[in-house]
Enzyme design. Structure first.
Site, mmCIF file in Angstrom:
data_model
loop_
_atom_site.group_PDB
_atom_site.id
_atom_site.type_symbol
_atom_site.label_atom_id
_atom_site.label_comp_id
_atom_site.label_asym_id
_atom_site.label_seq_id
_atom_site.Cartn_x
_atom_site.Cartn_y
_atom_site.Cartn_z
ATOM 1 N N HIS A 70 38.333 45.759 27.231
ATOM 2 C CA HIS A 70 39.007 45.402 28.519
ATOM 3 C C HIS A 70 38.224 44.093 29.169
ATOM 4 O O HIS A 70 38.304 43.861 30.149
ATOM 5 C CB HIS A 70 38.610 46.521 29.368
ATOM 6 C CG HIS A 70 39.420 47.648 28.984
ATOM 7 N ND1 HIS A 70 40.435 47.992 29.876
ATOM 8 C CD2 HIS A 70 39.164 48.878 28.269
ATOM 9 C CE1 HIS A 70 40.939 49.252 29.386
ATOM 10 N NE2 HIS A 70 40.049 49.741 28.448
ATOM 11 N N LYS A 105 38.426 43.444 45.037
ATOM 12 C CA LYS A 105 37.953 43.733 43.593
ATOM 13 C C LYS A 105 36.556 43.788 43.633
ATOM 14 O O LYS A 105 35.957 43.391 44.552
ATOM 15 C CB LYS A 105 38.721 42.811 42.772
ATOM 16 C CG LYS A 105 38.255 41.141 43.276
ATOM 17 C CD LYS A 105 38.911 40.138 42.370
ATOM 18 C CE LYS A 105 40.587 40.136 42.388
ATOM 19 N NZ LYS A 105 41.494 40.670 41.610
ATOM 20 N N ARG A 106 35.848 43.952 42.321
ATOM 21 C CA ARG A 106 34.291 43.930 42.322
ATOM 22 C C ARG A 106 34.146 42.363 42.431
ATOM 23 O O ARG A 106 34.841 41.463 42.153
ATOM 24 C CB ARG A 106 34.095 44.482 40.788
ATOM 25 C CG ARG A 106 34.309 46.146 40.769
ATOM 26 C CD ARG A 106 33.081 46.610 41.830
ATOM 27 N NE ARG A 106 31.833 46.178 41.466
ATOM 28 C CZ ARG A 106 30.939 47.207 40.539
ATOM 29 N NH1 ARG A 106 31.491 48.422 40.520
ATOM 30 N NH2 ARG A 106 29.615 46.606 40.156
ATOM 31 N N LYS A 165 35.494 36.237 38.909
ATOM 32 C CA LYS A 165 36.711 36.610 39.818
ATOM 33 C C LYS A 165 36.717 35.384 41.043
ATOM 34 O O LYS A 165 37.655 35.478 41.660
ATOM 35 C CB LYS A 165 36.394 37.763 40.357
ATOM 36 C CG LYS A 165 36.802 38.960 39.311
ATOM 37 C CD LYS A 165 36.515 40.346 39.869
ATOM 38 C CE LYS A 165 36.532 41.509 38.797
ATOM 39 N NZ LYS A 165 37.720 41.785 38.027
ATOM 40 N N THR A 182 44.788 44.766 37.661
ATOM 41 C CA THR A 182 45.572 45.656 38.026
ATOM 42 C C THR A 182 45.661 45.662 39.417
ATOM 43 O O THR A 182 46.967 46.069 40.098
ATOM 44 C CB THR A 182 44.983 46.891 37.503
ATOM 45 O OG1 THR A 182 43.528 47.259 37.630
ATOM 46 C CG2 THR A 182 45.231 47.426 36.246
ATOM 47 N N LYS A 192 49.185 46.124 41.914
ATOM 48 C CA LYS A 192 49.374 46.940 43.210
ATOM 49 C C LYS A 192 49.955 46.264 44.591
ATOM 50 O O LYS A 192 50.432 46.507 45.143
ATOM 51 C CB LYS A 192 48.052 47.604 43.720
ATOM 52 C CG LYS A 192 47.531 48.566 42.245
ATOM 53 C CD LYS A 192 46.092 49.096 42.587
ATOM 54 C CE LYS A 192 45.651 49.446 41.028
ATOM 55 N NZ LYS A 192 44.216 49.736 40.997
HETATM 56 C C1 OAK Z 1 33.962 47.286 32.763
HETATM 57 C C2 OAK Z 1 32.917 47.330 31.888
HETATM 58 C C3 OAK Z 1 32.930 46.962 30.718
HETATM 59 C C4 OAK Z 1 33.975 46.445 30.252
HETATM 60 C C5 OAK Z 1 34.982 46.010 30.776
HETATM 61 C C6 OAK Z 1 35.110 46.456 32.421
HETATM 62 C C7 OAK Z 1 36.273 46.379 32.964
HETATM 63 O O1 OAK Z 1 36.347 46.955 34.099
HETATM 64 N N1 OAK Z 1 37.409 45.513 32.579
HETATM 65 C C8 OAK Z 1 38.461 45.640 33.319
HETATM 66 O O2 OAK Z 1 39.422 46.573 32.762
HETATM 67 C C9 OAK Z 1 40.528 46.375 33.450
HETATM 68 C C10 OAK Z 1 41.613 47.584 33.020
HETATM 69 O O3 OAK Z 1 42.018 47.021 31.784
HETATM 70 C C11 OAK Z 1 41.094 44.688 33.485
HETATM 71 O O4 OAK Z 1 42.617 44.738 34.316
HETATM 72 C C12 OAK Z 1 40.248 43.791 34.182
HETATM 73 O O5 OAK Z 1 40.692 42.761 33.921
HETATM 74 C C13 OAK Z 1 39.029 43.947 33.196
HETATM 75 O O6 OAK Z 1 37.832 43.357 33.905
#
Ligand code: OAK
Length: 811
Positions: free
Chosen positions: A358, A546-547, A552, A654, A658
């Site tokens: 991710h 978003k976070r 970002k 995501t 939305k």
């Molecule tokens: C959080 C902690 C560790 C590694 C990844 C994440 C995370 O939230 N990644 C996010 O995952 C989403 C779902 O796949 C993506 O849409 C985001 O781009 C990504 O930052």
């Protein structure tokens, strides 16, 4: 059309009264809003229970393969509204409550968000559970029942303050404790070898252990009577010692075990896309994985006698590397407890586990010091060593004499356990979450692994559930869509494309924009109540929620607002469409730059919102405590969706989907799933700007970007940067934002200055476009009409068909 179940209003009223009496010894008229929420929730749960039982009976009887979605995070949000939507009784309940003089919205507001996640990855897991149940796939979500979820954010004097999220304060009406499925999880100690029937057996001794107790939450499918389970584990102390004991050693061990049980599930680590490397975090990972794997095997064995066929009935999806210890834990159980040979066990494991990546952010890559890993999980570590030994041999066989390959690919290297490498070695599938992201994994981040085992790699572009983010979050638009094209879109989002015939229809355009306006009024009311700020619903609602993370680029957004403010001050008659810039973001508690950016946004907001000379042309709003429940209001009200990450850094996004579903136009870089959004809606219907992923990666490779060049050549950039350090936004402490200034000028890791002009120009295009009401309305409608691909139903169908090979259950 899905047919509504029969709903008996009078029966529901009686149940409600009885619940309030039983739970709180009160009459309905005397009950507090929280008590009414609980009573409604118990009535709804009552509706769920029989289906929940029947679903599990059907799974057992039909003996279909099951996916276990293993995740440290499930960002569920509120359950009540969603459950009623999926039970097809939302409107009936609303009307019944109205008859009793009660407002369902206010009752829903009583429920705390289940915020057992940080952001994208956790919310994706929640959307996937909704889709799995709706599509009728056998599935469990497996996670942790954190006592405190994602912190509540307060803004005090413009600063973020973290407040503990005591989400279980009033209990959780939907969960069921399943004591009967409790298991023991062991930590520490050492490994002894014993002989059993002439065979060596590895036994962990001198360990501490906790009792893992599952709590089940129902996951209701939409209108199909299916109810899956989110199983979250809590830790309890194992009370098998004698409190009267005078044995000091025993006593101390007991106290330590109590402490371990108390701390393990205490709190969610509030880091997004970042690894903190804390020992307790590794304990959390092993805790819920060991419990989930033990339980999955026990369940399998209840109805099957050949453990060698485990992978035919079970698949584990690992949500990033956080649950990767599952690979070794499954091996441990198969070898040590089931008595399989290594090779047999390895084949089963490799056919059971699948890994989703991710993020490509380097600081998120999980690596555990071997010292820590082996001390905490001595037997599991031995197994990782053996997996590594054999994996290194595989590498050597494939690339004889290539030491560099081993250095780059080994699981154990430089005193660390590299969890992504373990995940890849132990899985049958490795996937990214958007096409661009998967390509970057193949070409760059995981290039060596892709070259060695290309067959494992695949893409699954993320999606979102339309049940929560349109049907529940935007009821006006949802019923308008249903009026136009019927309600098939609720379970088949592709149907939205049938809206395309209406995009040039003036009446439809007006209806669509009128709904947007009403949603903006709803959000404006929320903002007035929570921020005390008046915003004009006729202004453009330009949203970035978003976070908070440097990649970002919320900083670029606020710098641009600062620039606009300078422009308006310099040209008071400037003709600009009024704009409301809306931010919502939590920063990790220890992320200094992110927290300073929040302070900057609030400082800019204070100054601009209180400057009467600009006639309210721009306003800035920071929404406190951004979370799933208020997100629904924001998506519904947005005109512009800011998706402005440095290209190549956002794996998918995501939130972008939305917003699109709710008719907002994307202002974005060619990053993550933005690429596919633009492909669906057409480039001419989005505001795209900035360097491409290839360009960014080229600069990174060559190290030939110098932000000072931009600074020296760009007067606008120079002015806003200077305002960070001359007290313009912080007269009491002119140096307050120095760290942001320095980061931009010294390195500008995320190319904010280099993209600034292009971003500014994209904003100008938005201003121009919004003036053409008809065209804007058409384009907004096109967003919704083109959002079909981004349903998590589509994503889950791809996982189920291409990877998991699941079959649907029939009820
Ligand atoms: C959080 C902690 C560790 C590694 C990844 C994440 C995370 O939230 N990644 C996010 O995952 C989403 C779902 O796949 C993506 O849409 C985001 O781009 C990504 O930052």
């Amino acid at each position: 059309m899905i047919k509504k179940d029969t709903f008996d209003k009078e029966k529901f009223k009686k149940e409600l009264e009885s619940n309030v009496r039983m739970l709180f010894r009160r009459k309905l008229e005397e009950a507090t809003p929280q008590q009414i929420y609980q009573a409604v929730a118990y009535s709804v749960k009552d509706d769920i229970i029989d289906n929940w039982i029947e679903t599990h009976k059907a799974y057992e009887k039909q003996d279909k393969k099951m996916v276990y979605y293993m995740s440290m995070e499930f960002l569920m949000g509120r359950a009540l509204g969603n459950n009623m939507i999926n039970l097809l009784c939302y409107d009936d309940v609303r009307e019944t409550l109205e008859e009793l003089g009660l407002d369902l919205n206010l009752i829903e507001d009583q429920e705390p968000d289940a915020a057992l996640g940080n952001g994208g990855l956790g919310r994706l897991a929640a959307c996937f559970l909704d889709s799995l149940a709706t599509l009728g796939y056998p599935a469990y979500g497996c996670g942790i029942r954190y006592r405190y979820g994602m912190f509540k954010q307060k803004i005090e004097n413009g600063y973020q303050v973290e407040v503990p999220d005591n989400w279980l304060k009033y209990g959780n009406p939907f969960e069921i404790k399943r004591d009967e499925y409790a298991v023991e999880v062991k930590f520490g100690g050492y490994v002894d070898v014993e002989m059993h029937n002439g065979r060596q057996k590895f036994v962990q001794k001198g360990y501490q252990s906790v009792r893992a107790v599952p709590y089940d939450m129902p996951i209701v499918g939409y209108g199909n009577h299916i109810v899956n389970t989110l199983r979250i584990w809590d830790a309890e102390a194992i009370n098998n010692f004698n409190l009267d004991s005078f044995d000091k050693g025993e006593y101390e061990k007991a106290v330590e075990q109590e402490n371990l049980a108390r701390t393990i599930c205490e709190v969610l680590y509030p880091n997004d896309n970042h690894m903190a490397g804390k020992e307790l975090r590794l304990k959390q990972q092993y805790f819920f994985i060991s419990a989930s794997v033990q339980r999955a095997i026990a369940k399998y064995k209840e109805t099957h006698d050949d453990i060698r066929k485990f992978h035919e009935k079970v698949t584990f999806q690992l949500n990033d590397t956080h649950p990767t210890v599952a690979v070794a834990e499954l091996m441990r159980i198969l070898v040590d407890e089931e008595g399989l040979e290594w090779d047999e066990a390895w084949e089963i494991t490799r056919k059971t586990c699948a890994y989703t990546n991710h993020t490509i952010m380097a600081e998120a890559l999980e690596k555990w010091p071997i010292e820590l890993f082996s001390r905490l999980l001595p037997r599991v570590y031995q197994i990782v060593e053996e997996i590594n030994r054999r994996f290194v041999i595989e590498i050597q066989n494939k690339y004889p004499g290539d030491q560099e390959k081993i250095r780059k690919m080994a699981i154990l290297y430089d005193g660390q356990v590299r969890m992504a490498h373990l995940a890849i070695a132990g899985s049958y599938s490795v996937n990214g979450v958007a096409r661009l992201h998967t390509d970057i994994l193949k070409k760059r981040e995981l290039k060596d692994f892709y070259e060695m085992m290309p067959e494992k790699f695949n893409n699954k572009t993320n999606g979102i559930t339309q049940r929560r983010f349109l049907l529940h979050g935007n009821p006006l638009l949802a019923s308008w869509v249903t009026d136009k094209i019927g309600d098939d879109w609720i379970t088949n989002l592709d149907h939205l494309k049938h809206l395309k015939v209406y995009v040039d229809d003036e009446k439809c355009q007006q209806e669509f924009m009128n709904i947007k306006y009403q949603n903006k009024v709803r959000l404006a009311k929320y903002i007035k109540e929570h921020n005390g700020i008046d915003v004009d619903p006729r202004s453009i609602f330009d949203c970035q929620v978003k976070r908070l993370h440097e990649y970002k680029r919320q900083l670029m957004n606020i710098l641009h607002v600062m620039y606009l403010y300078n422009e308006i001050k310099a040209h008071p008659d400037m003709d600009i469409v009024p704009r409301t810039f809306i931010f919502g973001a939590k920063a990790a508690a220890g992320y200094y730059t992110a927290k300073l950016t929040i302070k900057l946004i609030n400082a800019v907001a204070d100054k601009i919102n209180n400057d009467p000379s600009i006639n309210g042309k721009i306003k800035v709003v920071f929404i406190e405590d951004y979370r799933v429940s208020n997100a629904e209001l924001i998506f519904a009200a947005a005109d512009v969706s800011e998706q402005i990450s440095t290209a190549s850094k956002e794996a998918s996004g995501t939130g972008n989907m939305k917003f699109m579903l709710n008719g907002a136009l994307t202002l974005g870089t060619m990053d993550g799933a933005n690429v596919e959004i633009v492909e669906e809606v057409g480039k001419e219907n989005a505001f795209i700007f900035g360097l491409s992923a290839d360009q960014i990666m080229e600069y990174e490779k060559n190290g030939n970007y110098n932000p000072r060049d931009v600074y020296n050549n760009n007067q606008d950039v120079r002015q806003v940067l200077t305002q960070l350090v001359n007290g313009f936004y912080s007269p009491e402490n002119p140096e307050l934002f120095r760290a942001l200034y320095d980061a931009l000028l010294e390195k500008d890791t995320y190319f904010t200055l280099l993209d600034f002009d292009s971003y500014k120009e994209a904003h100008n295009r938005i201003d121009a476009a919004y003036r053409d009401e008809e065209h804007w309305a058409r384009t907004a409608m096109l967003q919704t009409a083109s959002a079909g691909k981004f349903s998590s139903d589509r994503t889950i169908e791809e996982y189920a068909k291409e990877m998991w090979h699941l079959e649907k259950v029939t009820l």
